[in-house]
Scaffold this motif. Sequence first.
Motif, short mmCIF file in Angstrom:
data_model
loop_
_atom_site.label_atom_id
_atom_site.label_comp_id
_atom_site.label_asym_id
_atom_site.label_seq_id
_atom_site.Cartn_x
_atom_site.Cartn_y
_atom_site.Cartn_z
N ILE A 384 0.86 -1.18 0.00
CA ILE A 384 0.00 0.00 0.00
C ILE A 384 0.90 1.23 0.00
CG2 ILE A 384 -1.72 1.34 1.27
CD1 ILE A 384 -2.74 -1.23 2.51
N THR A 385 0.65 2.14 -0.92
CA THR A 385 1.45 3.37 -0.95
C THR A 385 0.67 4.50 -1.57
OG1 THR A 385 3.63 4.26 -1.52
CG2 THR A 385 2.53 2.95 -3.20
N TRP A 386 0.98 5.70 -1.15
CA TRP A 386 0.36 6.91 -1.68
C TRP A 386 1.38 7.68 -2.51
CZ3 TRP A 386 -1.57 4.77 2.68
CH2 TRP A 386 -2.92 4.91 2.97
N VAL A 392 7.71 3.29 -7.76
CA VAL A 392 8.66 2.29 -7.28
C VAL A 392 7.95 0.97 -7.07
CG1 VAL A 392 10.34 1.77 -5.48
CG2 VAL A 392 9.92 4.14 -6.13
N VAL A 393 6.76 1.01 -6.48
CA VAL A 393 6.02 -0.21 -6.20
C VAL A 393 5.60 -0.89 -7.50
CG1 VAL A 393 3.95 -1.16 -5.11
CG2 VAL A 393 5.26 0.63 -3.96
N VAL A 435 3.22 -1.36 4.05
CA VAL A 435 3.05 0.05 3.71
C VAL A 435 4.41 0.60 3.30
CG1 VAL A 435 2.47 2.34 4.57
CG2 VAL A 435 1.07 0.37 5.23
N VAL A 436 4.48 1.20 2.13
CA VAL A 436 5.73 1.79 1.62
C VAL A 436 5.64 3.30 1.81
CG1 VAL A 436 7.29 1.99 -0.34
CG2 VAL A 436 5.91 -0.08 -0.06
N GLU A 437 6.51 3.82 2.67
CA GLU A 437 6.54 5.25 2.98
C GLU A 437 7.53 5.97 2.05
OE1 GLU A 437 4.57 6.62 5.08
OE2 GLU A 437 4.11 5.25 6.73
N PRO A 469 12.99 -0.22 -6.72
CA PRO A 469 12.25 -1.48 -6.79
C PRO A 469 13.02 -2.65 -6.19
CG PRO A 469 12.04 -0.28 -8.84
CD PRO A 469 13.05 0.46 -8.02
N MET A 470 14.34 -2.68 -6.38
CA MET A 470 15.14 -3.77 -5.83
C MET A 470 15.11 -3.77 -4.30
SD MET A 470 16.80 -6.46 -6.44
CE MET A 470 17.09 -6.36 -8.20
N ASP A 471 15.02 -2.58 -3.69
CA ASP A 471 14.91 -2.52 -2.24
C ASP A 471 13.68 -3.27 -1.75
OD1 ASP A 471 17.18 -0.92 -1.92
OD2 ASP A 471 16.05 0.94 -2.15
N LEU A 472 12.55 -3.06 -2.41
CA LEU A 472 11.33 -3.73 -2.00
C LEU A 472 11.42 -5.23 -2.25
CD1 LEU A 472 8.59 -1.25 -3.26
CD2 LEU A 472 9.76 -1.33 -1.07
#
Length: 494
Positions: A384-386, A392-393, A435-437, A469-472
């Motif tokens: 979930i991200t805003w 990135v997601v 949640v991706v901040e 993207p690789m971080d996630l």
Amino acid sequence: MAPFSAWLPAHPNQDFDLAVKIVGRSASGLIDELATIVQAVTLHGCQVMAQSGRLNGGSGHLVLRLRIASRPFYSMGHGCDMVVYLDQDHPEFWRFGLQPGSVLVWEPPEQLPLHPLMPDGIIAYPVPLRELNAQYSQDTWRKGFVAMGVLAHLLGFSEEARRVCLNSLSASCLFECGYQFASRSLVKHDIYSLPLAARRDARIVLSPENAVKLGFAATHCCESGTDCARELERSPTQWIARHLAMADKMVSVLHSEQFPDVQAYRGPQGKVFALFRGDDASILSSLNGCSDPRILVAADAVDALRLLVVGHRWIETNRAGVVGVVVEEALTTRLESVGVGALAAAMSGKKADAADGFDGVEEDGTATMRAEREGEDGAEVGFITWGATQGVVRDALMLCRNLGMSVAALYPKQMVPLPVAQLESFAGTVKRVVVVESGQTRAHADRIEGACSFRPSVVMPDKGTTLTPMDLFMREDLGATHDNRSKGVQDESV
């Protein structure tokens, strides 16, 4: 993305965001020596992201992607400003993301069709790659180094950057051969000199600030929506100039002593705002005390324009007392290459049915804006991200799917009031919520935990870094354990 000509002498101070694809079997040699190329580019003070793979989900050409920018960015992006094509056949150009104003470096096949299907507005530089390669090597796969030399000239490598390549590349003689050929034989073309096609697939360069101004102008001045859309498609540059002139007469720019980092754009009615910069708390507090507020978060420049149109429709239909559209700091300095068709679609929201764009009503009676969802029900992980971080997601989801992983994502538009029903519904369809901040605080995660029944994990960048993207992929048990964390990422599992 800003156009390729941002690298040219005619525009030495322009911010740029350049996407380069080097395509073909011969790209394999460059992939092995990518660190040298990245080092050379960073000498110009650029941010560089590199990625290798294949086109079309792993079944197409080998491709090396480079994203080069004057400012930090969040993902590899889409589309392409420059393609270096290394194979000898006639390519299907549409597969590469070329767009009007893009640059193509290639060796045209000897037997070209009478009417090659090259997109309009492409700057093509023909280069005899095989002939230049044969001067120093019989291994045709090494012609990628020749092409890299041509690319270095077109990008304006400094002598220092060029020297790094000459000292470190294994095929430095081929690199220099390509560089010298380009400096002698190629004349740089500036895409700003190309006529802009009067069609819906034409593209313009747009900043978030101008997108906001256009949103206010079109909402208040363009009552004849059909005629306005026709003018946009017929002459995009004239349409933009006319609407920006309107906006300058009607849009106020507000600054607050209490929240000095927040910059607010307000139209004539004073009930719809665009909120630039500032941390999350100051942006939220700036609308405190307003009657029945809604706060929406834009993902990019066109989205900011669209949300402003929606915000004015909410005011007209008494669905909100005041609407704020947040443009995050990550977007405020970005230039984007925007399709005229996408711009026209964003503008059309004013004349759409009043229910369009709504996802129903929450338990407290407030209207909520429809969130976008990717992926299937039952996914192992649901992100979930805003706002801007959704780019990135999206790229992370593509990376995971290419490896057969089960992932999904929800991109809410509304931040206040929190769309609890949408969030609960999504959480019920995935096994784990993350949640991706975009910043170094748990702003969105804390609101979710305070209002929803589920408790998410949280991923955020370390101070001074941005997520990739690789971080996630590495963080969320999708190919790596938490003990192997990549640098610059905080994972706060609950």
